[in-house]
Write a protein that holds these residues in place. Structure first.
Motif, PDB file in Angstrom:
ATOM      1  N   TYR A   1       0.127 -56.692   6.168  1.00 25.05           N
ATOM      2  CA  TYR A   1       0.927 -55.543   6.557  1.00 25.05           C
ATOM      3  C   TYR A   1       1.933 -56.017   7.453  1.00 25.05           C
ATOM      4  O   TYR A   1       1.630 -56.853   8.423  1.00 25.05           O
TER       5      TYR A   1
ATOM      6  N   CYS B   1       5.325 -54.238   9.761  1.00 24.87           N
ATOM      7  CA  CYS B   1       6.181 -53.278   9.951  1.00 24.87           C
ATOM      8  C   CYS B   1       7.527 -53.309   9.725  1.00 24.87           C
ATOM      9  O   CYS B   1       7.964 -54.246  10.067  1.00 24.87           O
TER      10      CYS B   1
ATOM     11  N   CYS C   1       2.122 -46.161  10.304  1.00 26.33           N
ATOM     12  CA  CYS C   1       1.572 -47.693   9.848  1.00 26.33           C
ATOM     13  C   CYS C   1       0.276 -47.602   9.640  1.00 26.33           C
ATOM     14  O   CYS C   1      -0.329 -48.149   8.655  1.00 26.33           O
TER      15      CYS C   1
ATOM     16  N   HIS D   1       3.065 -50.228  20.157  1.00 25.70           N
ATOM     17  CA  HIS D   1       3.063 -49.821  18.777  1.00 25.70           C
ATOM     18  C   HIS D   1       1.707 -50.518  18.184  1.00 25.70           C
ATOM     19  O   HIS D   1       1.025 -49.602  17.492  1.00 25.70           O
ATOM     20  N   HIS D   2       1.486 -51.550  18.383  1.00 22.12           N
ATOM     21  CA  HIS D   2       0.248 -52.325  17.539  1.00 22.12           C
ATOM     22  C   HIS D   2      -0.898 -51.919  18.496  1.00 22.12           C
ATOM     23  O   HIS D   2      -2.166 -51.792  17.758  1.00 22.12           O
TER      24      HIS D   2
ATOM     25  N   GLU E   1      -1.639 -48.490  17.232  1.00 21.34           N
ATOM     26  CA  GLU E   1      -2.328 -48.702  15.902  1.00 21.34           C
ATOM     27  C   GLU E   1      -3.790 -49.048  15.778  1.00 21.34           C
ATOM     28  O   GLU E   1      -4.516 -48.412  15.065  1.00 21.34           O
TER      29      GLU E   1
HETATM   30 ZN   LIG Z   1       4.140 -50.414  12.396  1.00 22.96          ZN
END
Ligand SMILES: [Zn+2]
Length: 485
Positions: free
Chosen positions: A25, A27, A220, A245-246, A249
């Motif tokens: 995956y 982003c 995500c 962000h990660h 996630e």
């Molecule tokens: Zn993302």
């Protein structure tokens, strides 16, 4: 193959969860303006990784999302939304804006020769999945609701900072100091899963917590889980996405499923411009159109990216791009001469094999095997593209190999590099006159008139002017062909 994992900060042997399948995956872009060559470095890295996996016979299931839902840049900002800002600037609806830039992104991805992802989900079409994931977190007690939104409580998630390895206390302190923090948050690092009470926002959905819109991080997790299930092998992105962000996630996904979300995190370093940061406000956030206007092929840019290892910062200058384009064209020229049989070593090979007998044929097979092993060794060593390119150059010049062998190795390796090496045509786009900007059309008709009146010097002046604007004119007996260089 070996891959550097941000999670462990080491190069690890790559072992997929369920070989030969690899779930991956990336982003994808936030489609509120043209994507810069800085952002494209992340997508080139992902494309190379996917190609290297396929070269190693893995079956890659690759998903790249499209962020077309207005979201806050971070929880720190005051609600200015990139997409809505773009919409106001251009007088269109946010989704019209998003679709326009998404289409442009896909076109530029093709020009850079990216393989198409298996799925390209749009956030705006997956809000239902995001709501379900937030409900799952709610059932497990990870969220709280305030007047401004639904928050993830990071204090309830053990080892929140494992990817970023940041000092959470310091982060919290920093967050406290330099942002107008939302006073309804329990901890500065808590992040918004769902935004509430923003009536001026155009894109809104109903949810169990009230009308609003999703935060960025949740999209995500929700989309990767839909298309790749709850656990995946590889997640990629630029290093600027590691925190928050990660990190977020991981927190929300693992809190919901109780399973490890991603096995290998792959992050590329920044692209610098003239030795410094790239930024819209600095006027150096170049796009693919900018480089085309200056006469560069998108694939020369791809070549430029590959000259550095993805984890090293890469400094973009126009001179560096020029030398990449020269290198790229030289390489393609060499291969094209091999195809035509005009490069040394190329004409006599099939004879020489017959002439020299089996002993020599064995040497020749060994040379091929050695080159193949070196190329594969380079790309399987955490995608060492500069080394792979050096092996390619050496191989192309290796006179003890026949033209046929050199061409066949180049063709095979190009499946990884994606440089369209055996295409001896310039990668240019032909235009019909009516597709061209009005100013360009006018200049072309002026030039036609001048040519009819035999004013060739003036006509050539216009041709040069057009070339400066990125259009190449080629006069054939029947008509004038116009291509963007
Ligand atoms: Zn993302």
């Amino acid at each position: 193959m070996k891959l550097y994992n941000t999670l462990s900060r080491t190069k690890e042997d790559f072992k997929p969860l369920n070989p030969p399948e690899v779930k991956m995956y990336t982003c994808g872009p936030t489609v509120y303006s043209y994507i810069t060559i800085g952002n494209f470095r992340a997508y080139v890295t992902a494309d190379i990784l996917r190609r290297v996996l396929e070269f190693n016979n893995y079956k890659v299931n690759y998903v790249m999302n499209v962020t077309d839902v207005g979201h806050l840049v971070s929880d720190a900002d005051t609600g200015e939304d990139k997409l809505e800002k773009g919409a106001r600037r251009e007088g269109k609806s946010p989704l019209e804006i998003a679709h326009f830039y998404e289409k442009d992104f896909i076109q530029k991805s093709q020009e850079l020769n990216f393989l198409e992802p298996n799925e390209r989900p749009r956030a705006s079409e997956h809000v239902g999945e995001m709501i379900k994931l937030i409900e799952r977190l709610e059932r497990k007690g990870y969220i709280y609701i305030t007047s401004t939104g639904v928050y993830f409580d990071v204090s309830k998630f053990v080892n929140y900072e494992k990817l970023a390895r940041c000092d959470l206390k310091q982060q919290m302190q920093a967050a406290r100091e330099d942002v107008v923090a939302d006073e309804t948050k329990k901890n500065p690092c808590d992040f918004r899963l769902w935004q509430l009470n923003q009536p001026e926002h155009i894109l809104q959905w109903d949810s169990p917590w009230g009308r609003g819109y999703p935060g960025w991080h949740i999209e995500c997790s929700a989309m990767s889980m839909k298309y790749l299930d709850e656990q995946m092998d590889i997640h990629t992105g630029g290093e600027d996405l590691i925190f928050p962000h990660h990190t977020n996630e991981i927190a929300q996904s693992e809190a919901a499923t109780g399973k490890q979300y991603v096995k290998y995190w792959v992050h590329n370093a920044f692209l610098l411009v003239d030795g410094g940061r790239m930024g819209k406000s600095l006027g150096n956030a170049y796009t693919i159109d900018d480089i085309k206007k200056r006469g560069f092929e998108p694939l020369a840019l791809r070549y430029f990216y590959l000259t550095a290892h993805y984890r090293s910062p890469l400094n973009f200058t126009w001179e560096a791009l020029q030398s990449a384009q020269n290198g790229y064209r030289n390489l393609r020229g060499k291969l094209s001469r091999l195809q035509l049989g005009s490069e040394s070593g190329s004409e006599s090979e099939s004879e020489s094999v017959h002439r020299c007998g089996t002993g020599s044929e064995k040497d020749h097979v060994d040379v091929i095997a050695q080159f193949s092993a070196r190329f594969q060794g380079a790309i399987n060593d955490d995608l060492d593209t500069p080394r792979a390119m050096a092996v390619l150059w050496e191989m192309v010049k290796a006179e003890d190999l026949s033209a046929v062998d050199r061409l066949s190795l180049a063709e095979k390796w190009d499946k990884v590099l994606g440089l369209d090496l055996l295409n001896d045509e310039l990668k240019t786009q032909s235009y019909e006159l009516k597709e061209l900007p009005e100013q360009v059309q006018k200049l072309i008709s002026q030039r036609e008139e001048l040519r009819e009146n035999k004013e060739f010097v003036k006509a050539d002046g216009i041709r040069e002017r057009l070339q400066g604007m990125g259009y190449r004119l080629e006069d054939t007996p029947e008509n004038t062909e116009i291509t963007a260089s």
